[in-house]
Scaffold this motif. Structure first.
Motif, PDB file in Angstrom:
ATOM      1  N   ASP A  55      53.603 -95.861 -15.068  1.00  9.55           N
ATOM      2  CA  ASP A  55      54.537 -96.191 -13.989  1.00  9.55           C
ATOM      3  C   ASP A  55      55.103 -97.582 -14.285  1.00  9.55           C
ATOM      4  N   MET A  56      56.421 -97.704 -14.414  1.00  6.45           N
ATOM      5  CA  MET A  56      57.005 -98.951 -14.899  1.00  6.45           C
ATOM      6  C   MET A  56      56.897-100.105 -13.898  1.00  6.45           C
ATOM      7  N   GLU A  57      56.540 -99.782 -12.654  1.00  4.81           N
ATOM      8  CA  GLU A  57      56.323-100.875 -11.687  1.00  4.81           C
ATOM      9  C   GLU A  57      55.074-101.664 -12.040  1.00  4.81           C
ATOM     10  N   ARG A  58      54.179-101.014 -12.743  1.00  2.00           N
ATOM     11  CA  ARG A  58      52.890-101.601 -13.083  1.00  2.00           C
ATOM     12  C   ARG A  58      52.910-102.396 -14.385  1.00  2.00           C
ATOM     13  N   PHE A  59      53.843-102.014 -15.295  1.00  2.00           N
ATOM     14  CA  PHE A  59      53.757-102.569 -16.659  1.00  2.00           C
ATOM     15  C   PHE A  59      54.964-103.423 -17.024  1.00  2.00           C
ATOM     16  N   ASP A  60      54.655-104.389 -17.835  1.00  2.00           N
ATOM     17  CA  ASP A  60      55.617-105.325 -18.328  1.00  2.00           C
ATOM     18  C   ASP A  60      56.567-104.656 -19.330  1.00  2.00           C
ATOM     19  N   GLU A  61      57.829-104.897 -19.207  1.00  2.00           N
ATOM     20  CA  GLU A  61      58.847-104.326 -20.114  1.00  2.00           C
ATOM     21  C   GLU A  61      58.529-104.610 -21.585  1.00  2.00           C
ATOM     22  N   THR A  80      43.951 -87.244 -14.101  1.00  2.00           N
ATOM     23  CA  THR A  80      44.451 -86.443 -12.973  1.00  2.00           C
ATOM     24  C   THR A  80      44.945 -85.090 -13.487  1.00  2.00           C
ATOM     25  N   SER A  81      45.088 -84.158 -12.557  1.00  2.00           N
ATOM     26  CA  SER A  81      45.652 -82.887 -13.017  1.00  2.00           C
ATOM     27  C   SER A  81      47.146 -83.097 -13.225  1.00  2.00           C
ATOM     28  N   SER A  82      47.681 -82.416 -14.215  1.00  2.00           N
ATOM     29  CA  SER A  82      49.054 -82.669 -14.625  1.00  2.00           C
ATOM     30  C   SER A  82      49.986 -81.637 -14.008  1.00  2.00           C
ATOM     31  N   ILE A  83      51.103 -82.096 -13.489  1.00  4.30           N
ATOM     32  CA  ILE A  83      52.062 -81.137 -12.954  1.00  4.30           C
ATOM     33  C   ILE A  83      52.975 -80.595 -14.036  1.00  4.30           C
ATOM     34  N   GLY A  84      53.141 -81.412 -15.089  1.00  2.00           N
ATOM     35  CA  GLY A  84      53.983 -80.972 -16.206  1.00  2.00           C
ATOM     36  C   GLY A  84      53.348 -79.786 -16.904  1.00  2.00           C
ATOM     37  N   SER A  85      54.177 -78.999 -17.577  1.00  2.00           N
ATOM     38  CA  SER A  85      53.616 -77.863 -18.294  1.00  2.00           C
ATOM     39  C   SER A  85      53.016 -78.362 -19.600  1.00  2.00           C
ATOM     40  N   GLY A  86      52.146 -77.570 -20.189  1.00  2.00           N
ATOM     41  CA  GLY A  86      51.621 -77.923 -21.513  1.00  2.00           C
ATOM     42  C   GLY A  86      50.265 -78.587 -21.473  1.00  2.00           C
ATOM     43  N   GLN A  87      49.846 -79.154 -20.363  1.00  2.00           N
ATOM     44  CA  GLN A  87      48.512 -79.747 -20.335  1.00  2.00           C
ATOM     45  C   GLN A  87      47.929 -79.653 -18.927  1.00  2.00           C
ATOM     46  N   ALA A  88      46.587 -79.572 -18.869  1.00  2.00           N
ATOM     47  CA  ALA A  88      45.924 -79.445 -17.568  1.00  2.00           C
ATOM     48  C   ALA A  88      45.688 -80.801 -16.939  1.00  2.00           C
ATOM     49  N   VAL A  89      45.373 -81.793 -17.807  1.00  5.58           N
ATOM     50  CA  VAL A  89      45.099 -83.132 -17.279  1.00  5.58           C
ATOM     51  C   VAL A  89      45.942 -84.176 -18.001  1.00  5.58           C
ATOM     52  N   GLU A  90      46.091 -85.331 -17.361  1.00  2.63           N
ATOM     53  CA  GLU A  90      46.794 -86.458 -17.979  1.00  2.63           C
ATOM     54  C   GLU A  90      46.158 -87.748 -17.471  1.00  2.63           C
ATOM     55  N   ILE A  91      46.543 -88.848 -18.092  1.00  2.00           N
ATOM     56  CA  ILE A  91      45.994 -90.130 -17.639  1.00  2.00           C
ATOM     57  C   ILE A  91      47.091 -90.920 -16.917  1.00  2.00           C
ATOM     58  N   GLN A  92      46.810 -91.299 -15.676  1.00  3.48           N
ATOM     59  CA  GLN A  92      47.704 -92.213 -14.956  1.00  3.48           C
ATOM     60  C   GLN A  92      47.264 -93.615 -15.342  1.00  3.48           C
ATOM     61  N   ALA A  93      48.040 -94.269 -16.199  1.00  9.44           N
ATOM     62  CA  ALA A  93      47.580 -95.535 -16.790  1.00  9.44           C
ATOM     63  C   ALA A  93      47.495 -96.663 -15.771  1.00  9.44           C
ATOM     64  N   ARG A  94      46.368 -97.421 -15.839  1.00 10.75           N
ATOM     65  CA  ARG A  94      46.205 -98.654 -15.049  1.00 10.75           C
ATOM     66  C   ARG A  94      46.381 -99.872 -15.945  1.00 10.75           C
ATOM     67  N   GLU A  95      45.872 -99.706 -17.162  1.00 18.60           N
ATOM     68  CA  GLU A  95      45.859-100.823 -18.096  1.00 18.60           C
ATOM     69  C   GLU A  95      46.135-100.282 -19.495  1.00 18.60           C
ATOM     70  N   ILE A  96      47.008-100.951 -20.239  1.00 16.15           N
ATOM     71  CA  ILE A  96      47.282-100.532 -21.626  1.00 16.15           C
ATOM     72  C   ILE A  96      47.167-101.748 -22.527  1.00 16.15           C
ATOM     73  N   GLU A  97      46.436-101.572 -23.613  1.00 11.63           N
ATOM     74  CA  GLU A  97      46.339-102.646 -24.605  1.00 11.63           C
ATOM     75  C   GLU A  97      46.877-102.104 -25.927  1.00 11.63           C
ATOM     76  N   VAL A  98      47.792-102.850 -26.554  1.00  6.37           N
ATOM     77  CA  VAL A  98      48.293-102.427 -27.870  1.00  6.37           C
ATOM     78  C   VAL A  98      47.419-103.086 -28.936  1.00  6.37           C
ATOM     79  N   PHE A  99      46.765-102.273 -29.737  1.00  6.05           N
ATOM     80  CA  PHE A  99      45.952-102.834 -30.838  1.00  6.05           C
ATOM     81  C   PHE A  99      46.844-103.271 -31.992  1.00  6.05           C
ATOM     82  N   GLY A 100      47.675-102.313 -32.432  1.00  2.00           N
ATOM     83  CA  GLY A 100      48.513-102.592 -33.596  1.00  2.00           C
ATOM     84  C   GLY A 100      49.914-102.069 -33.373  1.00  2.00           C
TER      85      GLY A 100
END
Ligand code: ATP
Ligand code: MG
Length: 467
Positions: A55-61, A80-100
């Protein structure tokens, strides 16, 4: 983020929604709009990606800009369960760290060209593609299943040497191993290379087969198998030959040719069944992307008995085919070694199933094969598969000291480096048999790939030994 333990994506995709999770992996794709981004993350544990919703409100551009194809991340969030087709679950991101970071302008896998030929030129990165991820997982599963199969039967895994002075029957041209200074080669009085000055004090090479040493094991502990790298300076640039490949060579005391054929058939069927049972996601991917007949072909070899045919009968069939106008490139008559086109005709056109050829003219086979009563054929066996041709070569071994020595003399072979082998026939000789399965040939069949360079991580072929 640190207090939470990472879960592999394969496990996450099999979970019920709920709870906080930590996933780590590489970005396959990113799409979305100003409000929300969807990131497909893969960690190699499965062909399937997990969808990360940011959700872009949560993350820095600035951070989100760094999330490009190939970049590596850690993501913490709610499963969470995913509403999109193709997968049953997805991750609603709270925190993202870029390693590389992964610069899209320079990353070789960004290119539109993802042909298998192109990927061979970037073999150091191709394991990151879906295709090679699938192949590496299937390759692993088959290696594991091979050990499982033999272990369950009480076979002993024997490590035969990779550096050897034996040319094992002349199975293939050898790569020499030396520490001599190539700019200053020591010569003996006759002007020949003085190998007594070399590291081992004799001429040595990389092994073309572990069979002869395998027989030493089988005639001691009963049933053994080898599974290791094999080297042949094959100058034929074919889609079925590598200069470095892996071979499985079981060798069994008290087995005759019938027992040998039975084992070979049971073995490959076990491996195909194992792939269907454990690698279905990857097989489905390969089936859809490269070879629509793959899964059907795998099933097709399981239900039927392989056709057992003598070489002599096969020649009759092929000669009849020639008379009826089948355009083979190479001639065929009794005494010739079959070419791949002949093998494939027998398997794909004539019998429509895997074929085990037996009883070859002795002059096209190795000295150690058991001689038949007729004086002109030996108890060899080749297993031929659809699309590939020869996948296994083996035989019942000549157990009689007299006959073995006779054949060695007839062929004018030097006995100097063979006395240790002949000892197996001198002391408590037993009927015994064995065969060699080319691991990459098996993988060609199981993955449906058409070129052997695409089923080994780092192929070695003439003029190519990169990485
Ligand atoms: P081919 O006629 O295809 O060259 P071969 O008769 O030389 O095979 P064997 O010496 O019987 O083969 O070796 C046993 C098995 O090892 C073969 O059935 C094949 O599966 C595999 N094999 C042989 N040579 C190669 C190679 N250069 N690259 C990959 N696999 C190989
Ligand atoms: Mg060969």
């Amino acid at each position: 983020m640190e207090t939470l333990k990472r879960t592999k994506i394969k496990a996450l995709l099999g979970r019920e929604p709920g709870g906080e999770v930590l996933a780590k992996g590489w970005v396959r794709t990113k799409r979305g709009n100003k409000q929300v981004k969807f990131i497909a993350l893969n960690d190699g544990s499965t062909i399937n990606n997990i969808q990360v919703v940011a959700d872009m409100e949560r993350f820095d551009e600035e951070l989100v800009k760094r999330i490009t194809t190939g970049a590596s991340l850690a993501v913490r969030g709610e499963l969470t369960s995913s509403i999109g087709s193709g997968q049953a679950v997805e991750i609603q991101a709270r925190e993202i760290e870029v390693f590389g970071d992964c610069d899209p302008m320079r990353y070789p896998l960004q290119k539109k060209d993802t042909s298998l030929e192109y990927l061979r030129t970037v073999a150091h990165l191709r394991p990151r593609t879906n295709t090679f991820g699938a192949i590496l997982r299937i390759r692993h599963a088959m290696a594991f299943a091979i050990h499982q199969f033999f272990n369950d039967k009480g076979f002993v895994y024997l490590h035969t040497p990779l550096i050897t002075e034996s040319d094992a029957e002349g199975a293939g041209d050898m790569f020499q191993v030396t520490t001599l200074d190539l700019k200053d080669i020591p010569l003996d009085k006759k002007g020949n290379v003085d190998f007594s000055k070399d590291f081992f004090g004799k001429k040595t090479s990389l092994t073309v087969s572990g069979q002869l040493e395998g027989e030493l094991g089988a005639t001691a502990v009963g049933e053994i198998y080898t599974f290791g790298p094999t080297f042949r300076a094959e100058n034929s640039n074919t889609p079925r030959h590598l200069a470095e490949f892996w071979m499985i060579e079981p060798e069994m005391a008290f087995y005759d040719i019938e027992d040998n054929m039975e084992l070979a058939e049971e073995f490959v069927k076990y491996l195909v069944q194992y792939a269907l049972d454990h690698c279905m996601d990857d097989l489905r991917f390969l089936n859809d992307k490269y070879d629509n007949g793959l899964i059907e072909r795998l099933h097709s070899v399981l239900g039927i008995a392989f056709e057992r045919v003598t070489y002599t009968r096969a020649v009759e069939i092929l000669e009849k085919a020639v008379a009826e106008g089948v355009p083979f490139e190479f001639p065929v008559h009794w005494g010739t070694d079959f070419q791949s086109e002949h093998e494939r005709y027998l398997v794909e056109k004539y019998f429509g199933k895997p074929v085990i050829l037996t009883d070859f003219p002795k002059d096209i086979k190795a000295f150690y094969m058991k001689q038949n009563e007729d004086g002109r054929t030996v108890r060899g066996m080749d297993v031929l598969f659809p699309k590939i041709g020869e996948i296994i070569g083996g035989s019942e071994r000549e157990a009689s000291l007299e006959k073995l020595e006779g054949r060695i003399a007839e062929l004018g072979m030097s006995r100097k480096n063979l006395e240790w082998y002949i000892d197996t026939r001198r002391f408590g000789s037993v009927p015994h048999s064995g065969f060699g399965l080319g691991f990459e040939r098996l993988l060609l069949f199981v993955t449906g790939m058409a070129n052997i360079r695409d089923v080994i991580p780092f192929p070695r072929t003439p003029k190519n030994a990169e990485f």
